[in-house]
Design a protein around this motif. Sequence first.
Motif, PDB file in Angstrom:
ATOM      1  N   LEU A  92       0.835  -1.198   0.000  1.00 44.58           N
ATOM      2  CA  LEU A  92       0.000   0.000   0.000  1.00 44.58           C
ATOM      3  C   LEU A  92       0.873   1.254   0.000  1.00 44.58           C
ATOM      4  CD1 LEU A  92      -2.767  -1.062   2.552  1.00 44.58           C
ATOM      5  CD2 LEU A  92      -3.032  -0.766   0.088  1.00 44.58           C
ATOM      6  N   PRO A  93       0.357   2.357  -0.502  1.00 47.07           N
ATOM      7  CA  PRO A  93       1.150   3.587  -0.563  1.00 47.07           C
ATOM      8  C   PRO A  93       1.333   4.232   0.803  1.00 47.07           C
ATOM      9  CG  PRO A  93      -1.074   4.007  -1.331  1.00 47.07           C
ATOM     10  CD  PRO A  93      -0.972   2.525  -1.128  1.00 47.07           C
ATOM     11  N   GLU A  94       2.301   5.126   0.897  1.00 47.38           N
ATOM     12  CA  GLU A  94       2.590   5.850   2.137  1.00 47.38           C
ATOM     13  C   GLU A  94       1.447   6.777   2.533  1.00 47.38           C
ATOM     14  OE1 GLU A  94       5.500   6.548   4.353  1.00 47.38           O
ATOM     15  OE2 GLU A  94       5.843   4.457   3.816  1.00 47.38           O
ATOM     16  N   ARG A  95       0.795   7.382   1.558  1.00 51.70           N
ATOM     17  CA  ARG A  95      -0.329   8.293   1.822  1.00 51.70           C
ATOM     18  C   ARG A  95      -1.616   7.656   1.346  1.00 51.70           C
ATOM     19  NH1 ARG A  95       1.310  13.608   3.211  1.00 51.70           N
ATOM     20  NH2 ARG A  95       3.391  13.350   4.081  1.00 51.70           N
ATOM     21  N   ALA A  96      -2.642   7.730   2.176  1.00 52.94           N
ATOM     22  CA  ALA A  96      -3.913   7.097   1.845  1.00 52.94           C
ATOM     23  C   ALA A  96      -4.542   7.760   0.628  1.00 52.94           C
ATOM     24  CB  ALA A  96      -4.864   7.199   3.030  1.00 52.94           C
ATOM     25  N   PRO A  97      -4.818   7.019  -0.441  1.00 50.46           N
ATOM     26  CA  PRO A  97      -5.472   7.613  -1.612  1.00 50.46           C
ATOM     27  C   PRO A  97      -6.922   8.011  -1.336  1.00 50.46           C
ATOM     28  CG  PRO A  97      -5.228   5.244  -1.873  1.00 50.46           C
ATOM     29  CD  PRO A  97      -4.486   5.610  -0.643  1.00 50.46           C
ATOM     30  N   ASP A  98      -7.540   7.340  -0.380  1.00 54.36           N
ATOM     31  CA  ASP A  98      -8.907   7.661   0.050  1.00 54.36           C
ATOM     32  C   ASP A  98      -8.844   7.922   1.558  1.00 54.36           C
ATOM     33  OD1 ASP A  98     -11.598   7.869   0.598  1.00 54.36           O
ATOM     34  OD2 ASP A  98     -11.987   5.706   0.412  1.00 54.36           O
ATOM     35  N   PRO A  99      -8.481   9.138   1.992  1.00 53.01           N
ATOM     36  CA  PRO A  99      -8.212   9.389   3.417  1.00 53.01           C
ATOM     37  C   PRO A  99      -9.312   8.938   4.362  1.00 53.01           C
ATOM     38  CG  PRO A  99      -7.517  11.258   2.105  1.00 53.01           C
ATOM     39  CD  PRO A  99      -8.253  10.339   1.176  1.00 53.01           C
ATOM     40  N   ARG A 108     -17.907  -1.688   9.962  1.00 44.97           N
ATOM     41  CA  ARG A 108     -18.742  -0.488   9.867  1.00 44.97           C
ATOM     42  C   ARG A 108     -18.475   0.297   8.588  1.00 44.97           C
ATOM     43  NH1 ARG A 108     -17.393   0.848  16.164  1.00 44.97           N
ATOM     44  NH2 ARG A 108     -18.973  -0.515  17.096  1.00 44.97           N
ATOM     45  N   GLY A 109     -17.598  -0.212   7.714  1.00 47.45           N
ATOM     46  CA  GLY A 109     -17.461   0.399   6.408  1.00 47.45           C
ATOM     47  C   GLY A 109     -16.123   1.021   6.067  1.00 47.45           C
ATOM     48  N   THR A 110     -15.135   0.967   6.960  1.00 47.97           N
ATOM     49  CA  THR A 110     -13.813   1.506   6.656  1.00 47.97           C
ATOM     50  C   THR A 110     -12.934   0.359   6.167  1.00 47.97           C
ATOM     51  OG1 THR A 110     -14.051   3.177   8.391  1.00 47.97           O
ATOM     52  CG2 THR A 110     -11.820   2.755   7.578  1.00 47.97           C
ATOM     53  N   PRO A 111     -12.489   0.378   4.896  1.00 44.96           N
ATOM     54  CA  PRO A 111     -11.837  -0.819   4.347  1.00 44.96           C
ATOM     55  C   PRO A 111     -10.415  -1.070   4.820  1.00 44.96           C
ATOM     56  CG  PRO A 111     -11.988   0.911   2.688  1.00 44.96           C
ATOM     57  CD  PRO A 111     -12.770   1.390   3.876  1.00 44.96           C
ATOM     58  N   VAL A 112      -9.693  -0.045   5.311  1.00 38.70           N
ATOM     59  CA  VAL A 112      -8.296  -0.225   5.723  1.00 38.70           C
ATOM     60  C   VAL A 112      -8.096   0.408   7.100  1.00 38.70           C
ATOM     61  CG1 VAL A 112      -5.874   0.212   5.181  1.00 38.70           C
ATOM     62  CG2 VAL A 112      -7.508  -0.199   3.323  1.00 38.70           C
ATOM     63  N   VAL A 113      -7.598  -0.382   8.041  1.00 40.39           N
ATOM     64  CA  VAL A 113      -7.332   0.121   9.392  1.00 40.39           C
ATOM     65  C   VAL A 113      -5.932  -0.324   9.815  1.00 40.39           C
ATOM     66  CG1 VAL A 113      -8.100   0.221  11.786  1.00 40.39           C
ATOM     67  CG2 VAL A 113      -9.791  -0.077   9.956  1.00 40.39           C
ATOM     68  N   ILE A 114      -5.162   0.621  10.334  1.00 42.56           N
ATOM     69  CA  ILE A 114      -3.864   0.317  10.913  1.00 42.56           C
ATOM     70  C   ILE A 114      -4.069   0.026  12.401  1.00 42.56           C
ATOM     71  CG2 ILE A 114      -1.513   1.145  11.303  1.00 42.56           C
ATOM     72  CD1 ILE A 114      -2.349   0.810   8.326  1.00 42.56           C
TER      73      ILE A 114
END
Length: 415
Positions: free
Chosen positions: A90-97, A179-185
């Motif tokens: 994955l990229p360093e900056r979220a493409p979909d913040p 709940r709908g957030t596809p990527v979580v750190i």
Amino acid sequence: MSARAVVTGIGVVAPSGIGVDAHWRTVRDGIRRTGPITLFDPASYPTRVAGEVADFDAAAYADNRQLVQTDRWTHLGFAATRLALADAGLPERAPDPYGWAVTLASSSGGNLFGQRELQRLWGGSTRTVGAYQSIAWFYAASVGQLSIHHQFKGPCGVLVAETAGGLDSLAHAVRTVRRGTPVVIAGATECPLSPYALACQLRSGLLSDGADPEAYRPFDRSAGGYVPSEGGAVFVVEELGHALARGARIYGEVSGWAATHDAAHTGPDTAGDPDQYARAMRLALDRAGVTADEVDVVLPDALGVPRYDRGEAEALRAVFGDRPPPVTTQKPLTGRAHQGGSALDVATALLAFRHDELPASAGPREPAPGCELDFLRMPRQPRHRVALVGARGFDGFNSALVLRGAPPAPRESGE
């Protein structure tokens, strides 16, 4: 149907090494990484050994402005997060913040930074503290800094539950995915190694005394307390469909979790409540739809304090009967990194499935009475690809996490 959450990236920054390959070599080969404390002079303390992250160059993972504003604990978090993102592709900056979030755990915050600034206040000529003292020590500092740097603008948070929080962060990540957030750190790093932080830990009466790097011996007849440690692990937790759509490599699925509480403080004479700990494990297994005989391995809390070790063994027998599944712990190799330590156990379990090898336990040499569990003495292959990770936090926190491993990576010719 509820969304499924899988782990697609792992970033390890711990005494066991920087990166998943270094960590796995330490685990596989059983190399002890504890030694004399170097972050400050521990000569006046009864505990003088710890697990430190060797050869860590914070400047390789954060710019000077970020380093000045933050503590070493956050520097470790910067590194682990960057490694996890790279590992996930994955990229360093979220493409979909707003589709990316971060939820980490912390039990001690920015100790070294706070120690330095308070010494300036009480002993320096200026009698002042720096402007960043107000934020660098705070439990949520790492989450805030990572959110800003990587543009994680989804639901973010921090969990404080001592060692149990490293598992709670992953459970919270799964709920956030559903709940709908596809990527979580998720995950945790720690740096509880400063004069003040060590004094706080000594007050509990649970630390091992002396300067023996091998003093941390959970479940052993000679167990006499834990050795503190820094570091931990950070994970990319991703909605399964999102991961499959981009062709991500999957380590495994977080399929069940639970948290309970003893409703009691930790003290020099307490031992926690094995019934509440057992209840957390049962709930996690039930929510994962896993039966007791499907569990390949348990990675326990392994505090190294005799009464706590006996209580943990009692809880395992209460859940699994007289023949609990194999148990393995690598904490004697690294020290106990509080919430970072339980996150590191999750990394070990997922890497074990990736390599199709359950690692041998780093002890005990001679189990203490009441601690006669099936400790893995030799590596073995998993059968069902299911692991149960347990953690107990000071002042009554209990958490358990069930992981289902993905199929192992294809072996290269010659392996």
